[in-house]
Design a protein around this motif. Structure first.
Motif, PDB file in Angstrom:
ATOM      1  N   UNK A   1       0.832  -1.202   0.000  1.00 14.01           N
ATOM      2  CA  UNK A   1       0.000   0.000   0.000  1.00 14.01           C
ATOM      3  C   UNK A   1       0.870   1.257   0.000  1.00 14.01           C
ATOM      4  N   UNK A   2       0.355   2.312  -0.617  1.00 17.36           N
ATOM      5  CA  UNK A   2       0.950   3.632  -0.495  1.00 17.36           C
ATOM      6  C   UNK A   2       0.258   4.380   0.643  1.00 17.36           C
ATOM      7  N   UNK A   3       1.031   5.229   1.313  1.00 20.02           N
ATOM      8  CA  UNK A   3       0.522   5.993   2.441  1.00 20.02           C
ATOM      9  C   UNK A   3       0.295   7.436   2.003  1.00 20.02           C
ATOM     10  N   UNK A   4      -0.946   7.879   2.110  1.00 20.69           N
ATOM     11  CA  UNK A   4      -1.348   9.217   1.691  1.00 20.69           C
ATOM     12  C   UNK A   4      -1.632  10.056   2.924  1.00 20.69           C
ATOM     13  N   UNK A   5      -0.996  11.232   3.031  1.00 19.91           N
ATOM     14  CA  UNK A   5      -1.228  12.165   4.133  1.00 19.91           C
ATOM     15  C   UNK A   5      -1.869  13.422   3.576  1.00 19.91           C
ATOM     16  N   UNK A   6      -3.023  13.831   4.138  1.00 18.83           N
ATOM     17  CA  UNK A   6      -3.845  14.857   3.498  1.00 18.83           C
ATOM     18  C   UNK A   6      -3.648  16.270   4.034  1.00 18.83           C
ATOM     19  N   UNK A   7      -2.851  16.452   5.091  1.00 23.25           N
ATOM     20  CA  UNK A   7      -2.571  17.784   5.633  1.00 23.25           C
ATOM     21  C   UNK A   7      -1.097  17.873   6.019  1.00 23.25           C
TER      22      UNK A   7
ATOM     23  N   UNK B   1      -5.186  17.287  12.760  1.00 19.07           N
ATOM     24  CA  UNK B   1      -4.324  16.918  11.648  1.00 19.07           C
ATOM     25  C   UNK B   1      -5.077  16.218  10.529  1.00 19.07           C
ATOM     26  N   UNK B   2      -4.334  15.849   9.505  1.00 17.19           N
ATOM     27  CA  UNK B   2      -4.930  15.249   8.324  1.00 17.19           C
ATOM     28  C   UNK B   2      -5.195  13.767   8.478  1.00 17.19           C
ATOM     29  N   UNK B   3      -5.777  13.192   7.439  1.00 12.57           N
ATOM     30  CA  UNK B   3      -5.994  11.747   7.379  1.00 12.57           C
ATOM     31  C   UNK B   3      -4.732  11.073   6.859  1.00 12.57           C
ATOM     32  N   UNK B   4      -4.378   9.948   7.449  1.00 12.22           N
ATOM     33  CA  UNK B   4      -3.327   9.076   6.958  1.00 12.22           C
ATOM     34  C   UNK B   4      -4.026   7.842   6.405  1.00 12.22           C
ATOM     35  N   UNK B   5      -3.892   7.637   5.098  1.00 10.93           N
ATOM     36  CA  UNK B   5      -4.692   6.624   4.397  1.00 10.93           C
ATOM     37  C   UNK B   5      -3.765   5.615   3.741  1.00 10.93           C
ATOM     38  N   UNK B   6      -4.092   4.339   3.900  1.00  9.83           N
ATOM     39  CA  UNK B   6      -3.343   3.252   3.280  1.00  9.83           C
ATOM     40  C   UNK B   6      -4.200   2.651   2.172  1.00  9.83           C
ATOM     41  N   UNK B   7      -3.701   2.733   0.926  1.00 12.69           N
ATOM     42  CA  UNK B   7      -4.496   2.266  -0.206  1.00 12.69           C
ATOM     43  C   UNK B   7      -3.581   1.812  -1.342  1.00 12.69           C
ATOM     44  N   UNK B   8      -4.101   1.038  -2.296  1.00 12.62           N
ATOM     45  CA  UNK B   8      -3.267   0.516  -3.376  1.00 12.62           C
ATOM     46  C   UNK B   8      -2.610   1.642  -4.172  1.00 12.62           C
ATOM     47  N   UNK B   9      -1.426   1.391  -4.769  1.00 15.47           N
ATOM     48  CA  UNK B   9      -0.663   2.457  -5.423  1.00 15.47           C
ATOM     49  C   UNK B   9      -1.424   3.261  -6.468  1.00 15.47           C
ATOM     50  N   UNK B  10      -2.134   2.602  -7.363  1.00 12.69           N
ATOM     51  CA  UNK B  10      -2.833   3.345  -8.413  1.00 12.69           C
ATOM     52  C   UNK B  10      -3.947   4.206  -7.841  1.00 12.69           C
ATOM     53  N   UNK B  11      -4.681   3.658  -6.863  1.00  9.59           N
ATOM     54  CA  UNK B  11      -5.726   4.441  -6.210  1.00  9.59           C
ATOM     55  C   UNK B  11      -5.119   5.621  -5.467  1.00  9.59           C
ATOM     56  N   UNK B  12      -3.959   5.397  -4.851  1.00 10.51           N
ATOM     57  CA  UNK B  12      -3.311   6.458  -4.087  1.00 10.51           C
ATOM     58  C   UNK B  12      -2.938   7.638  -4.981  1.00 10.51           C
ATOM     59  N   UNK B  13      -2.409   7.342  -6.172  1.00 17.25           N
ATOM     60  CA  UNK B  13      -2.009   8.418  -7.088  1.00 17.25           C
ATOM     61  C   UNK B  13      -3.211   9.229  -7.552  1.00 17.25           C
ATOM     62  N   UNK B  14      -4.312   8.540  -7.853  1.00 15.40           N
ATOM     63  CA  UNK B  14      -5.512   9.237  -8.316  1.00 15.40           C
ATOM     64  C   UNK B  14      -6.133  10.067  -7.192  1.00 15.40           C
ATOM     65  N   UNK B  15      -6.169   9.489  -5.994  1.00 18.51           N
ATOM     66  CA  UNK B  15      -6.732  10.213  -4.853  1.00 18.51           C
ATOM     67  C   UNK B  15      -5.905  11.451  -4.527  1.00 18.51           C
ATOM     68  N   UNK B  16      -4.578  11.326  -4.619  1.00 23.54           N
ATOM     69  CA  UNK B  16      -3.707  12.466  -4.332  1.00 23.54           C
ATOM     70  C   UNK B  16      -4.015  13.634  -5.257  1.00 23.54           C
ATOM     71  N   UNK B  17      -4.195  13.359  -6.536  1.00 19.67           N
ATOM     72  CA  UNK B  17      -4.475  14.437  -7.491  1.00 19.67           C
ATOM     73  C   UNK B  17      -5.744  15.194  -7.109  1.00 19.67           C
ATOM     74  N   UNK B  18      -6.750  14.465  -6.636  1.00 17.33           N
ATOM     75  CA  UNK B  18      -7.992  15.122  -6.240  1.00 17.33           C
ATOM     76  C   UNK B  18      -7.821  15.906  -4.940  1.00 17.33           C
ATOM     77  N   UNK B  19      -7.101  15.332  -3.987  1.00 13.64           N
ATOM     78  CA  UNK B  19      -6.936  15.997  -2.691  1.00 13.64           C
ATOM     79  C   UNK B  19      -6.067  17.245  -2.821  1.00 13.64           C
TER      80      UNK B  19
END
Length: 341
Positions: A167-173, A299-317
């Motif tokens: 999983x990739x780790x996405x941090x939103x803040x 603070x922000x959300x720390x999200x664990x999700x599959x790599x492709x989903x993580x990249x797409x979600x990052x662009x939106x966030x």
């Protein structure tokens, strides 16, 4: 200052008990194993409790309050409410009702309390919830927060400890809020740094949560008083490790300078003591270490999700306007270390 009482002595999530102390108390409490409708309790250190009512409906319940970390009462009310509401979003839920929790000195100007509660109510309304009452007590210091109830489908809960290898780790803040607020209390923070910190603290995680719902989320938590590394450890448990790219970690730029000037909190050092022996820093400056241990308020959300989903979600966030990033990867290491490069 109001009626000779100092409003802001230093608070927010830096006021939390340390994770080690808290764990030693909670482990002595009996686990609620007799009720099959309790889907998430305190045994996994998750962000909120989840209790199933019907096959399609569960309630999400949380509570959070703390002393002021800013001087403006209205802004403090916004921050405290945003922070309390965040736990509902970290579970994947929808906010419905909230109750005020108030500690207030009897000899302080009641207009101050009114401003705090107005700020809090604004954020409850923005979340789509309804403020339905609360409880207050006389105290020597100001404290404020919310008890929040939300709803969720039992099959759509985000747990904090269900990440998967790869999983990739996405941090939103951005990180660094605690350090910036500490510098502000001694008059050393710039207006620009404090503006970023406040904007981050009053931004509901609702908007990031709405985005990640469109993707395959394996695990989610919000980063608050235990700092990025403390909450990451809760996510990884003892089944996984992680590799963190410090260059991708979103942070308030001036927080590194303030950390080098030792505008640090005792809470950050408690976080270091609790999780530091699991972290392997690879040529990381001291200031970045401190940012990663720094307790975050709202603070922000720390999200664990599959790599492709993580990249797409990052662009939106990224369109939400706050610094965010893909900060690392979940690994399955024999020693379960968190490696920070």
């Amino acid at each position: 200052m109001h009626d000779e009482i100092v409003f802001c002595k230093g608070g927010g999530c830096t006021a939390k008990l340390g994770p080690g102390i808290l764990a030693s108390v909670l482990e002595k409490l009996p686990k609620a194993t007799t009720d099959s409708n309790l889907l998430v309790g305190f045994d996994s250190s998750d962000d909120a409790a989840v209790y199933q009512l019907t096959p399609d409906l569960a309630v999400v319940q949380t509570l959070d309050f703390f002393p002021p970390m800013v001087d403006d009462p209205y802004t403090f009310g916004q921050i405290a409410a945003t922070n309390a509401l965040s736990d509902i979003y970290a579970m994947g839920g929808e906010v419905k009702t909230a109750l005020n929790i108030v500690c207030f000195p009897e000899n302080m100007d009641l207009n101050v309390l009114g401003e705090i509660m107005l700020g809090g109510n604004e954020k409850v309304q923005e979340a789509g919830g309804v403020l339905v009452g609360g409880h207050s007590i006389a105290d020597i210091d100001v404290k404020y927060g919310l008890s929040v109830m939300g709803i969720i489908h039992p099959d759509k809960i985000y747990r904090n400890n269900s990440c998967q290898e790869g999983d990739q780790l996405l941090l939103t803040k951005p990180l660094g809020v605690g350090i910036v607020c500490t510098a502000q209390r001694v008059g050393k923070s710039s207006n620009e740094a404090m503006d970023i910190a406040i904007r981050s603290m009053i931004t509901l995680n609702k908007y990031a949560a709405e985005i990640i719902k469109r993707y395959q989320v394996h695990a989610c938590t919000d980063v608050t008083g235990f700092g990025f590394l403390g909450h990451l450890q809760e996510m990884l448990g003892y089944d996984f490790g992680a590799e963190i790219d410090s260059l991708q970690v979103p942070h308030i730029p001036e927080s590194l300078h303030y950390a080098n000037e030792f505008f640090l909190t005792a809470a950050a050092q408690r976080n270091r003591n609790h999780v530091g022996n699991r972290v392997d820093f690879r040529h990381i400056p001291f200031a970045m270490e401190e940012v990663l241990f720094d307790p975050q308020t709202s603070g922000g959300l720390l999200v664990s999700l599959p790599p492709e989903d993580a990249k797409l979600a990052l662009k939106e966030i990224q369109s939400l306007g706050l610094p965010c990033g893909l900060v690392g990867e979940v690994t399955r290491k024999d020693d379960k270390r968190i490696i920070v490069r």
